[in-house]
Design an enzyme around this catalytic site. Structure first.
Site, mmCIF file in Angstrom:
data_model
loop_
_atom_site.group_PDB
_atom_site.id
_atom_site.type_symbol
_atom_site.label_atom_id
_atom_site.label_comp_id
_atom_site.label_asym_id
_atom_site.label_seq_id
_atom_site.Cartn_x
_atom_site.Cartn_y
_atom_site.Cartn_z
ATOM 1 N N CYS A 10 0.841 -1.188 0.000
ATOM 2 C CA CYS A 10 0.000 0.000 0.000
ATOM 3 C C CYS A 10 0.878 1.240 0.000
ATOM 4 O O CYS A 10 2.094 1.164 0.161
ATOM 5 C CB CYS A 10 -0.918 0.017 1.228
ATOM 6 S SG CYS A 10 -2.040 -1.398 1.341
ATOM 7 N N ASP A 34 11.515 -8.422 -18.553
ATOM 8 C CA ASP A 34 10.490 -8.018 -17.585
ATOM 9 C C ASP A 34 11.116 -7.987 -16.194
ATOM 10 O O ASP A 34 12.153 -8.600 -15.953
ATOM 11 C CB ASP A 34 9.305 -8.983 -17.614
ATOM 12 C CG ASP A 34 8.001 -8.324 -17.184
ATOM 13 O OD1 ASP A 34 8.057 -7.182 -16.686
ATOM 14 O OD2 ASP A 34 6.935 -8.941 -17.341
ATOM 15 N N ASP A 35 10.450 -7.257 -15.284
ATOM 16 C CA ASP A 35 11.005 -7.149 -13.932
ATOM 17 C C ASP A 35 10.951 -8.472 -13.190
ATOM 18 O O ASP A 35 11.838 -8.794 -12.398
ATOM 19 C CB ASP A 35 10.277 -6.059 -13.142
ATOM 20 C CG ASP A 35 8.773 -6.231 -13.186
ATOM 21 O OD1 ASP A 35 8.261 -7.115 -12.486
ATOM 22 O OD2 ASP A 35 8.115 -5.487 -13.929
#
Length: 533
Positions: free
Chosen positions: A2, A383-384
């Site tokens: 978050c 890609d990560d």
């Protein structure tokens, strides 16, 4: 995962809400499921607006104007294994004692134990499945035990010392006490990030706490630092005694509640989650991703052999988080770098979308191809990370549809074979595409001609500094900083199953149904007019 933010302005006549609102925009990448802001007026009244959706969807100008006061906190929710209910939008509020609100980033691995304690001993009602509400009620219980009419910074630190003794997990929190001030604290292992900054004004110093430094630099907070593991900072609103003593503006108090245990930041912040222009625990996210690309280049050159340049015609990043690493990889290996995937910037990050089916559909909505960059070429797509394989399958298929001869996929992260227990809803083991598989088997599963993973040691070396020597890497190894029992992992899986079942109803027939109205106290979703005090 978050995004959290807290703000205390030196001028009591200024409004904190506009800056909190803009700050949440800068942290939107950390959570797209729900957003919320709570402010406090000068006489202690709390004003709240929160709901499901992104920042632009939750807050109207009418609602923002009603969030009055010079201090407040904001939250962006990323859907973890808990419920997807509208009622779990943060910050959470309890009226006793003193009027408390809290926003939380992370996960508690002893949640069931805390829930039993609150029910059987503390006799506090918990209304949701959120760990954040548990934390808030534990904090409220410890403050209540002090049995004081008014509290000060020492009381807050004492209560938090007992909170630390009770809770276990990875967490960073911001909280506000009505009429008194805001605070922020971090778990004793430093798993989740939190930074504090100050800004000089004619009335004194403004203070802001946030998940990432990018928010602070955006608003001119030139002096900032990371909250240390196990540390709490409390920013008290200026009172009459301060003025008589010659102090101007809010007062900052800091205390090391617990000694730092291991200092193991979550390495996935650097791999994927954080913005590249942020600095977390003294390490530039951008620099760490450059390092990842350079390390991965050497692995690829070794894998393909001396004639690797004849086997790879182009290095292609999956936007956005893999761009930095892909560019460094291409430069190190002296290979052409091509932006062959075009991103629709109005689609959210597919990794943090709630539900596998939604992620799959969103990949095609999010990415389009430049066919000429694929046609009759051997391409290395970077890609990560590769988590469930949802995005990977789709982009490999898109490359083949555009005429690519061979499609190789390189991951800046090692094989993800275990769940994440500190607030990132990766998946259960059985849903992770690398679980129980070799690289060749993963390649076959996503229809690629080859898959190359970063080694764990290279990833660690990419992020190590003089201060950062250890990281939370449980998703790669199954060894978690705080430990995680089999019972907890089963509990996590059960919560995720229940959550997915609820989401299937929420997104039936590809339409998102309107969530029930939040009827929390002072929620500005209504047209009620409030006194501006």
């Amino acid at each position: 995962m978050c995004g959290i933010l807290a703000l205390m302005l030196a001028d009591p006549h200024q409004q904190a809400c506009p800056e909190i609102y803009e700050g949440l925009y800068s942290l939107q990448h950390r959570g797209q499921d729900a957003a919320g802001i709570v402010t406090a007026g000068n006489k202690g009244r709390l004003y709240q607006c929160k709901g499901s959706g992104m920042v632009a969807d939750v807050f109207s100008q009418h609602q923002l104007r009603q969030l009055v006061g010079s201090m407040g906190i904001g939250h962006l929710r990323y859907p973890t294994a808990g419920s997807c209910a509208h009622s779990e939008a943060q910050p959470f509020y309890v009226n006793s004692p003193y009027g408390l609100v809290l926003g939380h980033n992370g996960n508690l691995i002893n949640g069931p134990e805390l829930r039993r304690f609150l029910d059987t001993e503390a006799h506090r009602h918990v209304n949701t499945g959120s760990d954040s509400e548990l934390l808030l009620n534990i904090f409220a219980y410890e403050l209540q035990r002090l049995d004081k009419f008014r509290i000060n910074e020492n009381d807050i630190f004492e209560a938090l010392r007992n909170v630390y003794d009770r809770v276990n997990g990875g967490y960073a929190c911001v909280a506000m006490i009505a009429g008194l001030g805001v605070l922020g604290f971090r778990d004793p292992n430093g798993i989740r990030p939190l930074v504090i900054g100050e800004r000089d004004t004619p009335e004194g110093k403004d203070y802001m706490l946030a998940s990432e430094s990018v928010v602070l630099t955006q608003f001119g907070y030139r002096t900032f630092r990371d909250i240390r593991p196990g540390e709490c900072v409390f920013i008290r609103r200026s009172n009459r005694e301060d003025i008589l003593a010659g102090f101007r503006g809010p007062r900052l108090f800091s205390r090391q509640i617990l000694p730092c245990l291991r200092f193991t930041p979550d390495i996935f912040e650097y791999v994927y989650f954080a913005r590249p222009d942020s600095v977390i625990d003294g390490l530039s996210v951008y620099q760490s991703r450059l390092n990842m690309g350079e390390k991965l280049a050497h692995t690829i050159m070794k894998r393909f052999g001396p004639d690797y340049m004849e086997k790879i015609d182009a290095v292609i990043p999956v936007p956005d988080s893999a761009r930095t690493s892909a560019l460094a990889l291409a430069q190190t290996a002296q290979l052409p770098y091509v932006e062959a995937f075009i991103k629709n910037r109005y689609i959210g990050r597919t990794f943090i979308m709630p539900g596998q089916q939604i992620r799959r559909k969103s990949v095609r909505r999010k990415l389009n191809v430049q066919p000429q960059e694929f046609f009759d070429k051997n391409v290395l797509i970077v890609d990560d990370s590769i988590v469930r394989g949802t995005t990977s399958r789709e982009i490999v298929q898109m490359a083949r549809e555009s005429g690519a001869k061979n499609v190789y996929l390189a991951s800046c992260a090692p094989m993800i074979t275990h769940p994440h227990v500190y607030g990132i809803d990766l998946a259960d083991c059985k849903d992770l595409i690398a679980y129980g598989k070799t690289e060749d088997e993963v390649a076959e599963a996503i229809s690629a001609d080859g898959v190359i993973y970063q080694t764990l040691e290279d990833l660690l070396d990419s992020c190590r500094t003089a201060e950062l020597t250890e990281f939370e890497v449980g998703l790669f190894t199954g060894e978690y900083t705080t430990g995680a029992s089999k019972e907890y992992l089963v509990h996590l899986e059960q919560m995720r199953i229940a959550n997915n079942r609820a989401r299937k109803h929420s997104f039936a027939e590809d339409e998102e149904r309107e969530a029930p109205e939040d009827i929390s106290l002072h929620n500005t979703h209504s047209d009620v007019t409030f006194d501006f005090v």
